[in-house]
Motif scaffolding. Structure first.
Motif, mmCIF file in Angstrom:
data_model
loop_
_atom_site.group_PDB
_atom_site.id
_atom_site.type_symbol
_atom_site.label_atom_id
_atom_site.label_comp_id
_atom_site.label_asym_id
_atom_site.label_seq_id
_atom_site.Cartn_x
_atom_site.Cartn_y
_atom_site.Cartn_z
ATOM 1 N N LEU A 87 0.822 -1.203 0.000
ATOM 2 C CA LEU A 87 0.000 0.000 0.000
ATOM 3 C C LEU A 87 0.861 1.259 0.000
ATOM 4 O O LEU A 87 0.507 2.269 -0.607
ATOM 5 N N ASP A 88 2.010 1.190 0.667
ATOM 6 C CA ASP A 88 2.907 2.353 0.665
ATOM 7 C C ASP A 88 3.486 2.601 -0.710
ATOM 8 O O ASP A 88 3.677 3.749 -1.115
ATOM 9 N N ASN A 89 3.810 1.549 -1.462
ATOM 10 C CA ASN A 89 4.366 1.719 -2.802
ATOM 11 C C ASN A 89 3.339 2.241 -3.788
ATOM 12 O O ASN A 89 3.676 2.940 -4.734
ATOM 13 N N VAL A 90 2.081 1.910 -3.556
ATOM 14 C CA VAL A 90 1.038 2.319 -4.495
ATOM 15 C C VAL A 90 0.509 3.711 -4.167
ATOM 16 O O VAL A 90 0.349 4.563 -5.035
ATOM 17 N N CYS A 91 0.247 3.947 -2.897
ATOM 18 C CA CYS A 91 -0.399 5.201 -2.473
ATOM 19 C C CYS A 91 0.618 6.221 -1.978
ATOM 20 O O CYS A 91 0.306 7.027 -1.102
ATOM 21 N N ILE A 92 1.844 6.175 -2.467
ATOM 22 C CA ILE A 92 2.841 7.156 -2.039
ATOM 23 C C ILE A 92 2.491 8.517 -2.618
ATOM 24 O O ILE A 92 1.994 8.639 -3.735
ATOM 25 N N ALA A 93 2.741 9.548 -1.858
ATOM 26 C CA ALA A 93 2.368 10.906 -2.277
ATOM 27 C C ALA A 93 3.482 11.603 -3.019
ATOM 28 O O ALA A 93 3.512 12.814 -3.114
ATOM 29 N N GLY A 94 4.467 10.854 -3.547
ATOM 30 C CA GLY A 94 5.599 11.502 -4.205
ATOM 31 C C GLY A 94 5.199 12.188 -5.491
ATOM 32 O O GLY A 94 5.737 13.232 -5.844
ATOM 33 N N ASN A 95 4.256 11.620 -6.258
ATOM 34 C CA ASN A 95 3.872 12.195 -7.529
ATOM 35 C C ASN A 95 3.029 13.449 -7.376
ATOM 36 O O ASN A 95 2.697 14.084 -8.363
ATOM 37 N N THR A 96 2.658 13.804 -6.164
ATOM 38 C CA THR A 96 1.893 15.030 -5.958
ATOM 39 C C THR A 96 2.779 16.163 -5.456
ATOM 40 O O THR A 96 2.277 17.221 -5.119
ATOM 41 N N SER A 97 4.096 15.942 -5.386
ATOM 42 C CA SER A 97 4.994 16.979 -4.888
ATOM 43 C C SER A 97 5.296 17.977 -5.990
ATOM 44 O O SER A 97 4.886 17.835 -7.141
ATOM 45 N N GLY A 98 6.073 19.005 -5.615
ATOM 46 C CA GLY A 98 6.416 20.041 -6.582
ATOM 47 C C GLY A 98 7.369 19.576 -7.659
ATOM 48 O O GLY A 98 7.519 20.255 -8.686
ATOM 49 N N GLU A 99 8.045 18.424 -7.461
ATOM 50 C CA GLU A 99 8.971 17.933 -8.475
ATOM 51 C C GLU A 99 8.255 17.572 -9.768
ATOM 52 O O GLU A 99 8.852 17.611 -10.837
ATOM 53 N N MET A 100 6.975 17.192 -9.674
ATOM 54 C CA MET A 100 6.237 16.846 -10.876
ATOM 55 C C MET A 100 5.833 18.064 -11.693
ATOM 56 O O MET A 100 5.324 17.926 -12.802
ATOM 57 N N LYS A 101 6.057 19.239 -11.162
ATOM 58 C CA LYS A 101 5.719 20.469 -11.884
ATOM 59 C C LYS A 101 6.946 21.130 -12.504
ATOM 60 O O LYS A 101 6.861 22.237 -13.011
ATOM 61 N N THR A 102 8.107 20.470 -12.442
ATOM 62 C CA THR A 102 9.316 21.029 -13.020
ATOM 63 C C THR A 102 9.478 20.586 -14.469
ATOM 64 O O THR A 102 8.857 19.614 -14.916
ATOM 65 N N ASN A 103 10.304 21.302 -15.203
ATOM 66 C CA ASN A 103 10.636 20.953 -16.583
ATOM 67 C C ASN A 103 11.941 20.159 -16.594
ATOM 68 O O ASN A 103 12.895 20.536 -15.915
ATOM 69 N N ARG A 104 11.945 19.086 -17.353
ATOM 70 C CA ARG A 104 13.116 18.222 -17.408
ATOM 71 C C ARG A 104 13.467 17.898 -18.855
ATOM 72 O O ARG A 104 12.646 18.042 -19.762
ATOM 73 N N ILE A 105 14.701 17.447 -19.055
ATOM 74 C CA ILE A 105 15.206 17.129 -20.385
ATOM 75 C C ILE A 105 15.319 15.620 -20.503
ATOM 76 O O ILE A 105 16.064 14.984 -19.751
ATOM 77 N N PHE A 106 14.553 15.043 -21.439
ATOM 78 C CA PHE A 106 14.572 13.610 -21.689
ATOM 79 C C PHE A 106 14.889 13.360 -23.152
ATOM 80 O O PHE A 106 14.533 14.164 -24.024
ATOM 81 N N HIS A 107 15.536 12.229 -23.409
ATOM 82 C CA HIS A 107 15.761 11.802 -24.794
ATOM 83 C C HIS A 107 14.468 11.175 -25.313
ATOM 84 O O HIS A 107 13.958 10.227 -24.714
ATOM 85 N N PRO A 108 13.919 11.662 -26.419
ATOM 86 C CA PRO A 108 12.604 11.163 -26.873
ATOM 87 C C PRO A 108 12.590 9.664 -27.145
ATOM 88 O O PRO A 108 11.655 8.956 -26.752
ATOM 89 N N GLY A 109 13.604 9.163 -27.839
ATOM 90 C CA GLY A 109 13.608 7.739 -28.169
ATOM 91 C C GLY A 109 13.701 6.851 -26.942
ATOM 92 O O GLY A 109 12.991 5.837 -26.837
ATOM 93 N N LEU A 110 14.556 7.211 -25.998
ATOM 94 C CA LEU A 110 14.692 6.415 -24.779
ATOM 95 C C LEU A 110 13.442 6.508 -23.917
ATOM 96 O O LEU A 110 13.071 5.539 -23.245
ATOM 97 N N LEU A 111 12.761 7.650 -23.940
ATOM 98 C CA LEU A 111 11.519 7.794 -23.183
ATOM 99 C C LEU A 111 10.411 6.930 -23.771
ATOM 100 O O LEU A 111 9.630 6.307 -23.037
ATOM 101 N N GLU A 112 10.360 6.872 -25.099
ATOM 102 C CA GLU A 112 9.360 6.009 -25.744
ATOM 103 C C GLU A 112 9.616 4.541 -25.409
ATOM 104 O O GLU A 112 8.672 3.784 -25.147
ATOM 105 N N ASP A 113 10.888 4.128 -25.425
ATOM 106 C CA ASP A 113 11.195 2.727 -25.101
ATOM 107 C C ASP A 113 10.819 2.399 -23.658
ATOM 108 O O ASP A 113 10.336 1.291 -23.374
#
Length: 370
Positions: A87-113
């Motif tokens: 339940l802790d792994n599923v209902c963790i509140a990490g995805n609701t933090s401010g880090e999810m509102k930042t801009n990041r640089i990802f490689h498109p091909g690796l992100l698709e894979d």
């Protein structure tokens, strides 16, 4: 004559010194077990029990008080690590933090894979699950401007493997992980601009992009700087060989060239202020006049700044650059003249051109320059 006894210091002898010897009296001889005083016990509580029971109000000493308010004498160990539940792994509140509102640089091909493999594994392992795959912020790591991410389901315990969403160099420079190409490219771009690592961190922070650490940027700049230095030296050798071939007078004749020096501070800015030159860094360049391109064929840099020497002097020791032990970034002593444009061409000729031209060529070039 009896031999002198040599005192042994082996591990076996040291252990024997602590063993019970014949003739010694035990400390509890004559006492019965039911009359023996109670000794202190070691106790390891959970995190919640540790916060509720342990008293830490007296001089940073942790203890457990009895019902009468006295110390129970328990020896406390570190609290147990909280066990992670599904339940802790599923209902963790990490995805609701401010880090999810930042801009990041990802490689498109690796992100698709990453998402394609994640959806396939999640569908095969849990066909009836209707959850969404999200980034697991507890498992992500930042590597400069690059990120290593993994996916997890918000309803079931599925979790993918951690993958790098940036391209890496083919080989690692020594021990440790391989460098990210985006980090090396960033330092290459900074070499042609007037911005440093501090200014870069300020810019990306204003863009709401998590900035790399200062030490990480500095270490990467060392790697890129050394590679650029080797590349430039190889290019200067190539240009010298080309000019030697295109010289109208032949390979062994003199070439037409011109040189000039630049300083980080104007030399006239120290008039009336200091008897020395105000500049601490200089660059002297020699360009050929054989072709229309006027390529640079030799460069000489001088530097009086050394952070290592400043640190040593702060401890009360006297050191002289560039002769002190350790890494010294200074190339000339502080009392040497940095504005001597008669000496700088000599240094250029000795360091670069002497390996590419004959002595007659050097003599003609020295005559023109001096």
């Amino acid at each position: 004559m009896p031999k002198a006894r040599v005192k042994s210091n082996t591990a076996r002898d040291r252990r024997r010194a602590t063993l019970f010897k014949k003739g010694c009296t035990p400390h509890n001889k004559g006492t019965r077990c039911n009359n023996a005083p109670a000794t202190s016990t070691y106790k390891r509580y959970t995190v919640q029990d540790f916060a509720d029971i342990v008293d830490d109000s007296g001089n940073n000493i942790l203890r457990v008080n009895s019902s009468e308010g006295g110390d129970t004498g328990q020896k406390l160990l570190r609290p147990l690590v909280k066990e992670r539940r599904t339940l802790d792994n599923v209902c963790i509140a990490g995805n609701t933090s401010g880090e999810m509102k930042t801009n990041r640089i990802f490689h498109p091909g690796l992100l698709e894979d990453l998402f394609y493999d994640g959806y396939q594994q999640h569908r095969c392992g849990n066909p009836t699950c209707t959850g969404k795959l999200r980034f697991d912020q507890e498992a992500e790591t930042q590597w400069g401007f690059g990120w290593r991410e993994c996916l997890k389901c918000d309803k079931c315990p599925y979790k993918s493997t951690v993958r790098a969403l940036y391209e890496e160099t083919p080989l690692a420079a020594g021990r440790g992980r391989r460098h990210a190409k985006i980090n090396l490219s960033t330092q290459v771009g900074l070499l042609d601009t007037g911005m440093g690592n501090t200014g870069l961190r300020h810019v990306v922070t204003c863009m709401n992009v998590p900035p790399p650490s200062s030490c990480g940027l500095q270490k990467t700049s060392y790697v890129v700087g050394d590679a650029i230095t080797i590349l430039n030296q190889a290019d200067l050798k190539k240009q010298c060989k080309r000019i030697k071939t295109l010289n109208p007078g032949g390979p062994d004749s003199g070439i037409r060239a011109e040189g000039d020096g630049r300083y980080n501070n104007p030399l006239y800015s120290g008039v009336g202020k200091t008897p020395f030159q105000p500049a601490t860094q200089s660059t002297y360049i020699i360009c050929e006049n054989v072709t229309k391109s006027k390529k640079i064929i030799a460069v000489n840099t001088q530097n009086k700044l050394c952070k290592k020497a400043s640190t040593i002097r702060a401890t009360g020791q006297e050191v002289r650059c560039p002769y002190h032990p350790g890494k010294c970034t200074a190339t000339i002593a502080p009392e040497d003249s940095i504005g001597d444009e008669k000496e700088q061409p000599d240094n250029v000729l000795q360091s670069y051109l002497r390996r590419e031209y004959t002595s007659a060529t050097l003599l003609q070039m020295e005559t023109v320059q001096l």
